[in-house]
Structure formats: C-alpha cells, structure tokens
Design a protein around this motif. Structure first.
Motif, PDB file in Angstrom:
ATOM      1  N   GLU A  60       0.841  -1.215   0.000  1.00  0.00           N
ATOM      2  CA  GLU A  60       0.000   0.000   0.000  1.00  0.00           C
ATOM      3  C   GLU A  60       0.871   1.259   0.000  1.00  0.00           C
ATOM      4  OE1 GLU A  60      -3.083   0.632  -0.569  1.00  0.00           O
ATOM      5  OE2 GLU A  60      -3.770  -1.451  -0.567  1.00  0.00           O
ATOM      6  N   ILE A  61       1.953   1.229   0.746  1.00  0.00           N
ATOM      7  CA  ILE A  61       2.876   2.372   0.750  1.00  0.00           C
ATOM      8  C   ILE A  61       3.467   2.543  -0.640  1.00  0.00           C
ATOM      9  CG2 ILE A  61       5.071   3.256   1.655  1.00  0.00           C
ATOM     10  CD1 ILE A  61       4.363   1.723   4.314  1.00  0.00           C
ATOM     11  N   ASN A  62       3.842   1.442  -1.271  1.00  0.00           N
ATOM     12  CA  ASN A  62       4.391   1.515  -2.628  1.00  0.00           C
ATOM     13  C   ASN A  62       3.361   2.084  -3.593  1.00  0.00           C
ATOM     14  OD1 ASN A  62       6.752   1.059  -4.232  1.00  0.00           O
ATOM     15  ND2 ASN A  62       5.654  -0.598  -5.248  1.00  0.00           N
ATOM     16  N   ARG A  63       2.098   1.717  -3.413  1.00  0.00           N
ATOM     17  CA  ARG A  63       1.006   2.252  -4.233  1.00  0.00           C
ATOM     18  C   ARG A  63       0.948   3.777  -4.079  1.00  0.00           C
ATOM     19  NH1 ARG A  63      -4.120  -0.260  -5.557  1.00  0.00           N
ATOM     20  NH2 ARG A  63      -3.796  -1.855  -3.973  1.00  0.00           N
ATOM     21  N   GLN A  64       0.989   4.254  -2.828  1.00  0.00           N
ATOM     22  CA  GLN A  64       0.915   5.698  -2.564  1.00  0.00           C
ATOM     23  C   GLN A  64       2.109   6.437  -3.176  1.00  0.00           C
ATOM     24  OE1 GLN A  64       0.671   5.936   1.705  1.00  0.00           O
ATOM     25  NE2 GLN A  64      -1.244   4.786   1.773  1.00  0.00           N
ATOM     26  N   VAL A  65       3.294   5.854  -3.029  1.00  0.00           N
ATOM     27  CA  VAL A  65       4.500   6.470  -3.583  1.00  0.00           C
ATOM     28  C   VAL A  65       4.386   6.569  -5.101  1.00  0.00           C
ATOM     29  CG1 VAL A  65       6.981   6.113  -3.983  1.00  0.00           C
ATOM     30  CG2 VAL A  65       6.032   5.833  -1.687  1.00  0.00           C
ATOM     31  N   ALA A  66       3.946   5.502  -5.743  1.00  0.00           N
ATOM     32  CA  ALA A  66       3.835   5.477  -7.207  1.00  0.00           C
ATOM     33  C   ALA A  66       2.815   6.490  -7.702  1.00  0.00           C
ATOM     34  CB  ALA A  66       3.469   4.079  -7.684  1.00  0.00           C
ATOM     35  N   VAL A  67       1.677   6.555  -7.044  1.00  0.00           N
ATOM     36  CA  VAL A  67       0.629   7.501  -7.458  1.00  0.00           C
ATOM     37  C   VAL A  67       1.111   8.939  -7.260  1.00  0.00           C
ATOM     38  CG1 VAL A  67      -1.684   8.362  -6.864  1.00  0.00           C
ATOM     39  CG2 VAL A  67      -1.294   5.901  -7.151  1.00  0.00           C
ATOM     40  N   SER A  68       1.840   9.194  -6.180  1.00  0.00           N
ATOM     41  CA  SER A  68       2.329  10.558  -5.923  1.00  0.00           C
ATOM     42  C   SER A  68       3.365  10.996  -6.961  1.00  0.00           C
ATOM     43  CB  SER A  68       2.909  10.674  -4.515  1.00  0.00           C
ATOM     44  OG  SER A  68       4.146  10.009  -4.423  1.00  0.00           O
ATOM     45  N   LYS A  69       4.065  10.034  -7.569  1.00  0.00           N
ATOM     46  CA  LYS A  69       5.097  10.361  -8.563  1.00  0.00           C
ATOM     47  C   LYS A  69       4.559  10.481  -9.985  1.00  0.00           C
ATOM     48  CE  LYS A  69       8.405   7.400  -8.344  1.00  0.00           C
ATOM     49  NZ  LYS A  69       9.458   6.404  -8.112  1.00  0.00           N
ATOM     50  N   THR A  70       3.350  10.002 -10.229  1.00  0.00           N
ATOM     51  CA  THR A  70       2.815  10.016 -11.593  1.00  0.00           C
ATOM     52  C   THR A  70       2.308  11.400 -11.981  1.00  0.00           C
ATOM     53  OG1 THR A  70       1.391   8.861 -13.156  1.00  0.00           O
ATOM     54  CG2 THR A  70       0.457   9.303 -11.005  1.00  0.00           C
ATOM     55  N   ASN A  71       2.398  11.698 -13.260  1.00  0.00           N
ATOM     56  CA  ASN A  71       1.924  12.986 -13.770  1.00  0.00           C
ATOM     57  C   ASN A  71       0.538  12.890 -14.391  1.00  0.00           C
ATOM     58  OD1 ASN A  71       4.345  14.248 -13.081  1.00  0.00           O
ATOM     59  ND2 ASN A  71       5.301  13.646 -15.011  1.00  0.00           N
ATOM     60  N   SER A  72      -0.042  11.718 -14.351  1.00  0.00           N
ATOM     61  CA  SER A  72      -1.322  11.493 -15.011  1.00  0.00           C
ATOM     62  C   SER A  72      -2.484  11.956 -14.148  1.00  0.00           C
ATOM     63  CB  SER A  72      -1.483  10.012 -15.333  1.00  0.00           C
ATOM     64  OG  SER A  72      -2.745   9.787 -15.903  1.00  0.00           O
ATOM     65  N   ASN A  73      -3.509  12.456 -14.815  1.00  0.00           N
ATOM     66  CA  ASN A  73      -4.761  12.824 -14.144  1.00  0.00           C
ATOM     67  C   ASN A  73      -5.876  11.867 -14.520  1.00  0.00           C
ATOM     68  OD1 ASN A  73      -3.726  15.060 -12.786  1.00  0.00           O
ATOM     69  ND2 ASN A  73      -3.992  16.365 -14.588  1.00  0.00           N
ATOM     70  N   SER A  74      -5.588  10.959 -15.423  1.00  0.00           N
ATOM     71  CA  SER A  74      -6.573  10.000 -15.892  1.00  0.00           C
ATOM     72  C   SER A  74      -6.821   8.947 -14.816  1.00  0.00           C
ATOM     73  CB  SER A  74      -6.062   9.330 -17.178  1.00  0.00           C
ATOM     74  OG  SER A  74      -6.696   8.091 -17.385  1.00  0.00           O
ATOM     75  N   ASP A  75      -8.093   8.762 -14.462  1.00  0.00           N
ATOM     76  CA  ASP A  75      -8.440   7.762 -13.445  1.00  0.00           C
ATOM     77  C   ASP A  75      -7.991   6.367 -13.869  1.00  0.00           C
ATOM     78  OD1 ASP A  75      -9.550   9.657 -11.804  1.00  0.00           O
ATOM     79  OD2 ASP A  75     -11.629   9.255 -12.420  1.00  0.00           O
ATOM     80  N   GLU A  76      -8.125   6.093 -15.149  1.00  0.00           N
ATOM     81  CA  GLU A  76      -7.739   4.769 -15.664  1.00  0.00           C
ATOM     82  C   GLU A  76      -6.221   4.557 -15.530  1.00  0.00           C
ATOM     83  OE1 GLU A  76      -7.707   2.592 -19.952  1.00  0.00           O
ATOM     84  OE2 GLU A  76      -9.552   3.683 -19.437  1.00  0.00           O
ATOM     85  N   GLU A  77      -5.450   5.563 -15.915  1.00  0.00           N
ATOM     86  CA  GLU A  77      -3.995   5.454 -15.804  1.00  0.00           C
ATOM     87  C   GLU A  77      -3.551   5.394 -14.345  1.00  0.00           C
ATOM     88  OE1 GLU A  77      -1.819   8.365 -18.112  1.00  0.00           O
ATOM     89  OE2 GLU A  77      -3.032   7.935 -19.889  1.00  0.00           O
ATOM     90  N   LEU A  78      -4.179   6.177 -13.484  1.00  0.00           N
ATOM     91  CA  LEU A  78      -3.849   6.150 -12.054  1.00  0.00           C
ATOM     92  C   LEU A  78      -4.127   4.777 -11.446  1.00  0.00           C
ATOM     93  CD1 LEU A  78      -5.113   9.641 -10.820  1.00  0.00           C
ATOM     94  CD2 LEU A  78      -2.757   8.828 -10.910  1.00  0.00           C
ATOM     95  N   LYS A  79      -5.223   4.141 -11.863  1.00  0.00           N
ATOM     96  CA  LYS A  79      -5.543   2.810 -11.364  1.00  0.00           C
ATOM     97  C   LYS A  79      -4.494   1.797 -11.820  1.00  0.00           C
ATOM     98  CE  LYS A  79      -9.139  -0.718 -11.040  1.00  0.00           C
ATOM     99  NZ  LYS A  79      -8.334  -1.454 -10.130  1.00  0.00           N
ATOM    100  N   ILE A  80      -4.057   1.910 -13.055  1.00  0.00           N
ATOM    101  CA  ILE A  80      -3.022   0.993 -13.566  1.00  0.00           C
ATOM    102  C   ILE A  80      -1.727   1.171 -12.782  1.00  0.00           C
ATOM    103  CG2 ILE A  80      -1.537   0.494 -15.563  1.00  0.00           C
ATOM    104  CD1 ILE A  80      -4.029   1.134 -17.338  1.00  0.00           C
ATOM    105  N   VAL A  81      -1.295   2.431 -12.608  1.00  0.00           N
ATOM    106  CA  VAL A  81      -0.070   2.729 -11.855  1.00  0.00           C
ATOM    107  C   VAL A  81      -0.207   2.203 -10.419  1.00  0.00           C
ATOM    108  CG1 VAL A  81       1.284   4.622 -10.839  1.00  0.00           C
ATOM    109  CG2 VAL A  81       0.642   4.688 -13.259  1.00  0.00           C
ATOM    110  N   SER A  82      -1.354   2.465  -9.818  1.00  0.00           N
ATOM    111  CA  SER A  82      -1.628   2.061  -8.445  1.00  0.00           C
ATOM    112  C   SER A  82      -1.579   0.541  -8.296  1.00  0.00           C
ATOM    113  CB  SER A  82      -3.006   2.599  -8.056  1.00  0.00           C
ATOM    114  OG  SER A  82      -3.437   2.068  -6.851  1.00  0.00           O
ATOM    115  N   ASP A  83      -2.293  -0.164  -9.149  1.00  0.00           N
ATOM    116  CA  ASP A  83      -2.335  -1.624  -9.073  1.00  0.00           C
ATOM    117  C   ASP A  83      -0.970  -2.249  -9.352  1.00  0.00           C
ATOM    118  OD1 ASP A  83      -5.011  -1.431  -8.465  1.00  0.00           O
ATOM    119  OD2 ASP A  83      -5.729  -2.062 -10.447  1.00  0.00           O
TER     120      ASP A  83
END
Length: 188
Positions: A60-83
């Motif tokens: 879960e921490i890795n998920r948060q770190v990855a989402v915080s580093k992404t430049n995407s605003n797309s919900d679909e892309e954020l979900k992919i990065v998160s998962d």
C-alpha cells in the motif's frame, strides 16, 4: 560453481517464479553473509523481515508512492499505476530490510555502511548459489516516512536497502564490464 564464476554470473532479476522462499533459508544465508570486514567489529546491521499483513502495508505504501510520482490525471492510468505498484511488492516472494546503526563518529558511520553493503553482496552471491535472485532496492519506498514507521526505523539508524528475494522467472546474460586494467593508475 567457483567464486569467480559466481561473481561474474550473478544477476539482479526482479521477475520471480510463484514459489515460496523459506524464512529459514534467508536466515541461514544471513548467518554466513555477516562475515564481512567490519572495522572495530561494530556489527551495525539488523534485519527486518516483511511478511503477511506487513507486506500488504508495504504494498500500500508503494502504491501511494507510485501515485504521488505520476503525472497522469486519468483515473484509468492512475488505477493501472496504483495496481502495478501494489502487485510489484505482493509478487515478491521474500522481502527484508537491511538497517544499520549510525555510529556517532562519521568515519565509523561510513565504514559501517560499507560493511553492510558488503553483507548484502555476500548475501546476493550466497542466494545466487542456491538458485535465488536478489534485487537490492534503494528507491523512494525504502526511504519514506511510512516505511520507516512500518519497519521500526530508529533516529540513529538508516536503511541500507530493501532486499527482494525469489527464484528467477527468467534468465539474464551478464552485461560486459570495462576491464579493471583500464582503470588502474600506478604511482611510483
């Protein structure tokens, strides 16, 4: 396998088979890996094994770190990065942290860090000999506040690395290195 071959053939492969790595094997390898040069025999290291619920928390921490580093605003892309970030941790068969205490003297602090790094190299070679790949991670996840809290990092300690261990799911050829002879300076 002789030591020279082992050193040259060891690889850091982060694609793992879905095969458990036993805690006993990790402990056994660490018992040998600790036999490194260590000035003043400070033995500054300790190890934190991440299993069960703690592994889910780290994912879960890795998920948060990855989402915080992404430049995407797309919900679909954020979900992919998160998962992907979550599964990147959950798919690792065994994870532990190497932590070393920070000696009050700067000289010994650096020597202790070098010794802990040697320990990780020893561990990597021993693991490779047993058919395991070790991936030594030093990225943002290993050094964020949430991870520090999870692993019980004290103020007088530092993370040397997050160590991921598993049976490799692929093979990888060694990358050629420049000859040491090209980097030798002789002063007489």
């Amino acid at each position: 396998m002789n030591l020279q071959q082992l050193i040259k053939e060891r690889r850091s492969i982060s694609a793992y088979q879905d095969k458990k790595v036993s805690r006993n094997l990790i402990e056994e390898l660490l018992e040998t890996a600790i036999w490194v040069p260590n000035h003043k025999l400070t033995e500054p290291w300790r190890f934190v094994f991440i299993e069960g619920e703690a592994k889910e928390k780290l994912a879960e921490i890795n998920r948060q770190v990855a989402v915080s580093k992404t430049n995407s605003n797309s919900d679909e892309e954020l979900k992919i990065v998160s998962d992907n970030a979550y599964h990147k941790i959950m798919n690792v068969p065994f994870i532990f942290f190497v932590i070393n205490s920070l000696h009050p003297q700067e000289k010994l602090r650096e020597e202790d860090y070098a010794s802990s790094s040697c320990l990780i190299q020893n561990f990597s070679l021993l693991a490779w000999e047993k058919g395991l790949s070790v991936f030594w991670k030093t990225g943002k996840l290993a050094f964020c506040e949430e991870t520090a809290e999870l692993i019980g990092l004290e103020k007088d300690e530092r993370v040397v690395g997050q160590i991921q261990v598993g049976y490799p799911a692929k093979s990888q050829s060694p990358v050629p290195r420049k000859s040491a002879k090209e980097r030798i300076t002789v002063i007489e």
